[in-house]
Design a protein around this motif. Structure first.
Motif, PDB file in Angstrom:
ATOM      1  N   SER A 189      46.093  20.043  80.062  1.00 45.73           N
ATOM      2  CA  SER A 189      47.164  19.834  79.077  1.00 45.73           C
ATOM      3  C   SER A 189      47.700  18.398  79.145  1.00 45.73           C
ATOM      4  O   SER A 189      48.885  18.184  79.169  1.00 45.73           O
ATOM      5  CB  SER A 189      48.308  20.838  79.201  1.00 45.73           C
ATOM      6  OG  SER A 189      48.204  21.703  80.252  1.00 45.73           O
TER       7      SER A 189
ATOM      8  N   PHE B  19      45.632  18.626  73.952  1.00 40.24           N
ATOM      9  CA  PHE B  19      46.308  19.921  73.962  1.00 40.24           C
ATOM     10  C   PHE B  19      47.348  20.025  72.844  1.00 40.24           C
ATOM     11  O   PHE B  19      47.505  21.077  72.223  1.00 40.24           O
ATOM     12  CB  PHE B  19      46.946  20.181  75.332  1.00 40.24           C
ATOM     13  CG  PHE B  19      47.637  21.511  75.413  1.00 40.24           C
ATOM     14  CD1 PHE B  19      46.942  22.687  75.198  1.00 40.24           C
ATOM     15  CD2 PHE B  19      48.996  21.592  75.687  1.00 40.24           C
ATOM     16  CE1 PHE B  19      47.582  23.917  75.253  1.00 40.24           C
ATOM     17  CE2 PHE B  19      49.637  22.817  75.757  1.00 40.24           C
ATOM     18  CZ  PHE B  19      48.928  23.983  75.538  1.00 40.24           C
TER      19      PHE B  19
ATOM     20  N   ASP C  42      59.998  20.231  71.799  1.00 37.66           N
ATOM     21  CA  ASP C  42      58.559  20.049  71.708  1.00 37.66           C
ATOM     22  C   ASP C  42      58.001  20.706  70.460  1.00 37.66           C
ATOM     23  O   ASP C  42      58.685  21.478  69.781  1.00 37.66           O
ATOM     24  CB  ASP C  42      57.842  20.501  72.992  1.00 37.66           C
ATOM     25  CG  ASP C  42      57.834  22.002  73.165  1.00 37.66           C
ATOM     26  OD1 ASP C  42      57.416  22.711  72.241  1.00 37.66           O
ATOM     27  OD2 ASP C  42      58.247  22.477  74.249  1.00 37.66           O
ATOM     28  N   ILE C  43      56.739  20.419  70.176  1.00 38.52           N
ATOM     29  CA  ILE C  43      56.149  20.817  68.899  1.00 38.52           C
ATOM     30  C   ILE C  43      55.959  22.320  68.752  1.00 38.52           C
ATOM     31  O   ILE C  43      55.581  22.789  67.698  1.00 38.52           O
ATOM     32  CB  ILE C  43      54.804  20.102  68.638  1.00 38.52           C
ATOM     33  CG1 ILE C  43      53.826  20.360  69.788  1.00 38.52           C
ATOM     34  CG2 ILE C  43      55.014  18.615  68.448  1.00 38.52           C
ATOM     35  CD1 ILE C  43      52.434  19.832  69.514  1.00 38.52           C
ATOM     36  N   LEU C  44      56.248  23.074  69.818  1.00 37.09           N
ATOM     37  CA  LEU C  44      56.179  24.537  69.688  1.00 37.09           C
ATOM     38  C   LEU C  44      57.546  25.125  69.349  1.00 37.09           C
ATOM     39  O   LEU C  44      57.711  26.325  69.316  1.00 37.09           O
ATOM     40  CB  LEU C  44      55.662  25.157  70.987  1.00 37.09           C
ATOM     41  CG  LEU C  44      54.164  25.441  71.027  1.00 37.09           C
ATOM     42  CD1 LEU C  44      53.735  25.911  72.392  1.00 37.09           C
ATOM     43  CD2 LEU C  44      53.769  26.473  69.971  1.00 37.09           C
TER      44      LEU C  44
ATOM     45  N   HIS D 285      49.703  25.254  85.668  1.00 38.28           N
ATOM     46  CA  HIS D 285      49.841  26.574  85.073  1.00 38.28           C
ATOM     47  C   HIS D 285      48.823  27.540  85.673  1.00 38.28           C
ATOM     48  O   HIS D 285      47.641  27.211  85.745  1.00 38.28           O
ATOM     49  CB  HIS D 285      49.675  26.511  83.564  1.00 38.28           C
ATOM     50  CG  HIS D 285      50.304  27.682  82.884  1.00 38.28           C
ATOM     51  ND1 HIS D 285      49.692  28.905  82.828  1.00 38.28           N
ATOM     52  CD2 HIS D 285      51.520  27.836  82.296  1.00 38.28           C
ATOM     53  CE1 HIS D 285      50.499  29.754  82.205  1.00 38.28           C
ATOM     54  NE2 HIS D 285      51.611  29.129  81.873  1.00 38.28           N
ATOM     55  N   PRO D 286      49.282  28.744  86.137  1.00 38.15           N
ATOM     56  CA  PRO D 286      48.365  29.689  86.786  1.00 38.15           C
ATOM     57  C   PRO D 286      47.123  29.981  85.941  1.00 38.15           C
ATOM     58  O   PRO D 286      46.045  30.212  86.470  1.00 38.15           O
ATOM     59  CB  PRO D 286      49.199  30.958  86.939  1.00 38.15           C
ATOM     60  CG  PRO D 286      50.609  30.556  86.784  1.00 38.15           C
ATOM     61  CD  PRO D 286      50.644  29.267  86.032  1.00 38.15           C
ATOM     62  N   ARG D 287      47.294  29.955  84.633  1.00 38.94           N
ATOM     63  CA  ARG D 287      46.183  30.270  83.742  1.00 38.94           C
ATOM     64  C   ARG D 287      45.060  29.233  83.789  1.00 38.94           C
ATOM     65  O   ARG D 287      43.960  29.478  83.324  1.00 38.94           O
ATOM     66  CB  ARG D 287      46.705  30.369  82.301  1.00 38.94           C
ATOM     67  CG  ARG D 287      47.233  31.735  81.992  1.00 38.94           C
ATOM     68  CD  ARG D 287      46.090  32.595  81.517  1.00 38.94           C
ATOM     69  NE  ARG D 287      46.414  34.007  81.640  1.00 38.94           N
ATOM     70  CZ  ARG D 287      45.652  34.958  81.129  1.00 38.94           C
ATOM     71  NH1 ARG D 287      44.554  34.653  80.482  1.00 38.94           N
ATOM     72  NH2 ARG D 287      45.976  36.204  81.301  1.00 38.94           N
ATOM     73  N   THR D 288      45.356  28.047  84.272  1.00 37.43           N
ATOM     74  CA  THR D 288      44.328  27.007  84.320  1.00 37.43           C
ATOM     75  C   THR D 288      43.616  26.982  85.676  1.00 37.43           C
ATOM     76  O   THR D 288      42.735  26.176  85.888  1.00 37.43           O
ATOM     77  CB  THR D 288      44.928  25.614  84.062  1.00 37.43           C
ATOM     78  OG1 THR D 288      45.906  25.361  85.079  1.00 37.43           O
ATOM     79  CG2 THR D 288      45.580  25.524  82.708  1.00 37.43           C
TER      80      THR D 288
ATOM     81  N   ILE E 255      47.626  22.824  69.793  1.00 41.22           N
ATOM     82  CA  ILE E 255      48.844  23.520  69.366  1.00 41.22           C
ATOM     83  C   ILE E 255      49.069  23.314  67.868  1.00 41.22           C
ATOM     84  O   ILE E 255      49.302  24.273  67.125  1.00 41.22           O
ATOM     85  CB  ILE E 255      50.078  23.016  70.152  1.00 41.22           C
ATOM     86  CG1 ILE E 255      49.973  23.415  71.622  1.00 41.22           C
ATOM     87  CG2 ILE E 255      51.372  23.548  69.540  1.00 41.22           C
ATOM     88  CD1 ILE E 255      51.060  22.833  72.497  1.00 41.22           C
TER      89      ILE E 255
END
Lengths: 460, 81
Positions: free
Chosen positions: A373, A226, A203-205, A430-433, A230
């Motif tokens: 995302s 998203f 992936d792009i990361l 994701h927990p952050r969302t 990034i």
């Protein structure tokens, strides 16, 4: 289009090569022709795909066959996969994450592909137009699918080939999931009209992605909002990629600021930047903004693709689309596979406006879903899931912007961690969302339903 | 709290995982929580915790907990403190 079908057009593209990103080997579509030797009466094929060359081989084999292709994320939790399979009894399952599946035998094709074939195929009626079932949500394992025909997908792929500068010397990385309608459309349109398609899991990361991007001289890149966030963070716009010719963006609204950043980048380096609009219900693409208009009409989705047309509902301003790619209805159980609607009008559920020059803009949403995302999260499905898992608690799900999923509940004994963990472990959100709030009682409307307007006012 | 403890707790907060799960070999995509969204959150969390601006190249270079420790040294943050 007559008797054309996607698979034949792919075979006819003599410039097409699939690059195995893991080995660097090149394959023609013909190399995989009938490699799985698929036979039998029309049934469902559950394909849990990643973006490797093996997934492409499996997909091509099923494209050629009569079977109905059900595209699913490999990342769905196993117990949800089993639930789905119990509902639909697929004849075939492709899933590299499971060695054995109860009720299925494994058929091995060389050392490459293991296909699970049902020991007791269930025969039920499938409409002759039905060729694809695409999920309406990423990894929530919902049994609700969008029904699409060969004509839906083919006409859309041809419209995309018409407006994107796809060329026979292209090298296109498959960086969006193949099971996702936008990722699938990158695959289909480039398989018909393009050159090389780079099949890989990076992936792009990851630095390796960019090493490959340079090594193979990639010519385009596709992304949901998203992905563009990034790209922005990793300093994409501060570099020149000599082989890059165009960028595409779809899968939700990109902020005007980022459209402008990438629009200016595109102008500086002679790259074309396509902001597009679509839905799985339209086999992916509905509209696009011409790259020359990106800075002049920032935020617009432009106008309909070739063969389609856009309008606004005079009462609600809901965006309406009409075209040969409009789906044949939803399926939530095998019974729904008997029918295929021929209605070519799609009520998008998005609210729009049209400026005096005929450019369309999305201004809001009627349907209850959010995009996190890039994944569409149906809020009612999340509510249903939490009620099932937590013993019918009072709960309401709401989204504000496409940043967070808000969960409001009125059960003192249910902890925030419990809800967050359930959603992150089982549904891979994701927990952050996730934002959980406890209230004494959930506001209801006069007829006893969750009052989302009142709930929103609590949250904001 | 010493620097390493601060780093550990930044990882734990950003990825929403227990502190004991933050080990030397924790790396990008080794757990579902450290996906692309987790990564961007983590970068922000480290920036806030240590009051630094992480260079765009380092956003890609930081692929494990061990990398993060090495990276801090580059930003003149001493792990011994």
């Amino acid at each position: 289009m007559g008797n054309q079908n996607l698979y034949n057009l792919i075979l006819e593209n003599t410039n097409l090569r699939y690059i195995d990103g893991a080995t660097g080997k090149l394959y023609k579509a013909d190399d995989f022709h009938d490699s799985l030797n698929l036979q039998g009466v029309k049934s469902l094929a559950f394909l849990y795909l990643n973006n490797t060359i093996r997934s492409v081989e499996v997909l091509l084999n099923f494209l050629r066959s009569d079977h109905v292709i059900v595209l699913l994320s490999l990342g769905i939790a196993e117990y949800l996969k089993v639930q789905l399979e119990n509902i639909y009894s697929p004849g075939y399952i492709y899933d590299i994450s499971r060695n054995g599946i109860s009720g299925y035998k494994v058929s091995e094709y060389g050392e490459r592909i293991n296909l699970h074939i049902s020991l007791n195929p269930v025969n039920y009626e499938i409409h002759h137009n039905l060729k694809y079932l695409l999920s309406t949500s990423g990894s929530t394992g919902s049994p609700k699918f969008v029904k699409l025909s060969e004509k839906n997908l083919l006409s859309n792929a041809l419209s995309i080939v018409d407006y994107l500068p796809i060329q026979d010397d292209d090298v296109v990385p498959l960086n969006l999931p193949l099971f996702y309608s936008y990722g699938l459309s990158v695959f289909t349109s480039n398989s018909i009209g393009g050159g090389c398609i780079l099949c890989m899991e990076k992936d792009i990361l990851q630095k390796d992605f960019w090493n490959d991007f340079e090594y193979y001289s990639c010519t385009s890149l596709a992304g949901v909002p998203f992905n563009y966030e990034i790209l922005n963070r990793i300093g994409f716009c501060s570099r020149n990629y000599p082989s890059l010719r165009y960028l595409t963006q779809a899968g939700g609204k990109l902020s005007d600021g980022l459209i402008r950043n990438f629009g200016l980048y595109a102008e500086q380096y002679g790259v074309k930047f396509y902001v597009m609009y679509g839905q799985t219900e339209a086999a992916a693409r509905i509209a696009y903004l011409h790259p020359d208009d990106i800075l002049r009409k920032t935020g617009s989705v432009g106008n309909a693709i070739k063969g389609g047309s856009l309008s606004l509902d005079p009462d609600t301003n809901e965006l309406l689309y009409e075209g040969p790619n409009v789906f044949g209805g939803y399926a939530s159980c095998p019974e729904d596979l008997k029918t295929f609607d021929t209605n070519s009008l799609l009520r998008t559920g998005d609210i729009g406006r049209c400026d005096e020059e005929g450019y369309y803009y999305i201004t809001g949403r009627l349907k209850r879903f959010i995009k996190l995302s890039g994944h569409r999260i149906n809020l009612d499905e999340i509510e249903g899931f939490l009620k099932r898992e937590l013993g019918n608690i009072s709960v309401a799900c709401h989204g504000v912007g496409d940043k967070f999923l808000y969960i409001v509940h009125s059960e003192p004994q249910v902890s925030e961690e419990c809800i967050t963990q359930l959603l992150s472990h089982r549904l891979h959100l994701h927990p952050r969302t996730i934002r959980v709030s406890y209230v004494d009682s959930i506001p209801l409307t006069a007829n006893g339903k969750n009052d989302y307007r009142a709930i929103e006012s609590i949250l904001v | 709290m010493d620097t390493e403890e601060k780093l550990q707790s930044a990882f734990s907060r950003a990825l929403a995982i227990p502190g004991r799960s933050v080990t030397e070999d924790l790396s990008y995509q080794s757990i579902p929580e450290w996906d692309s969204l987790g990564h961007l959150t983590l970068i922000e969390e480290i920036e806030c915790t240590f009051d630094i601006n992480i260079d765009t190249n380092d956003v890609l270079a930081l692929t494990s907990y061990a990398d993060a420790k090495k990276m801090l040294a580059k930003y003149n943050i001493d792990l011994k403190n």
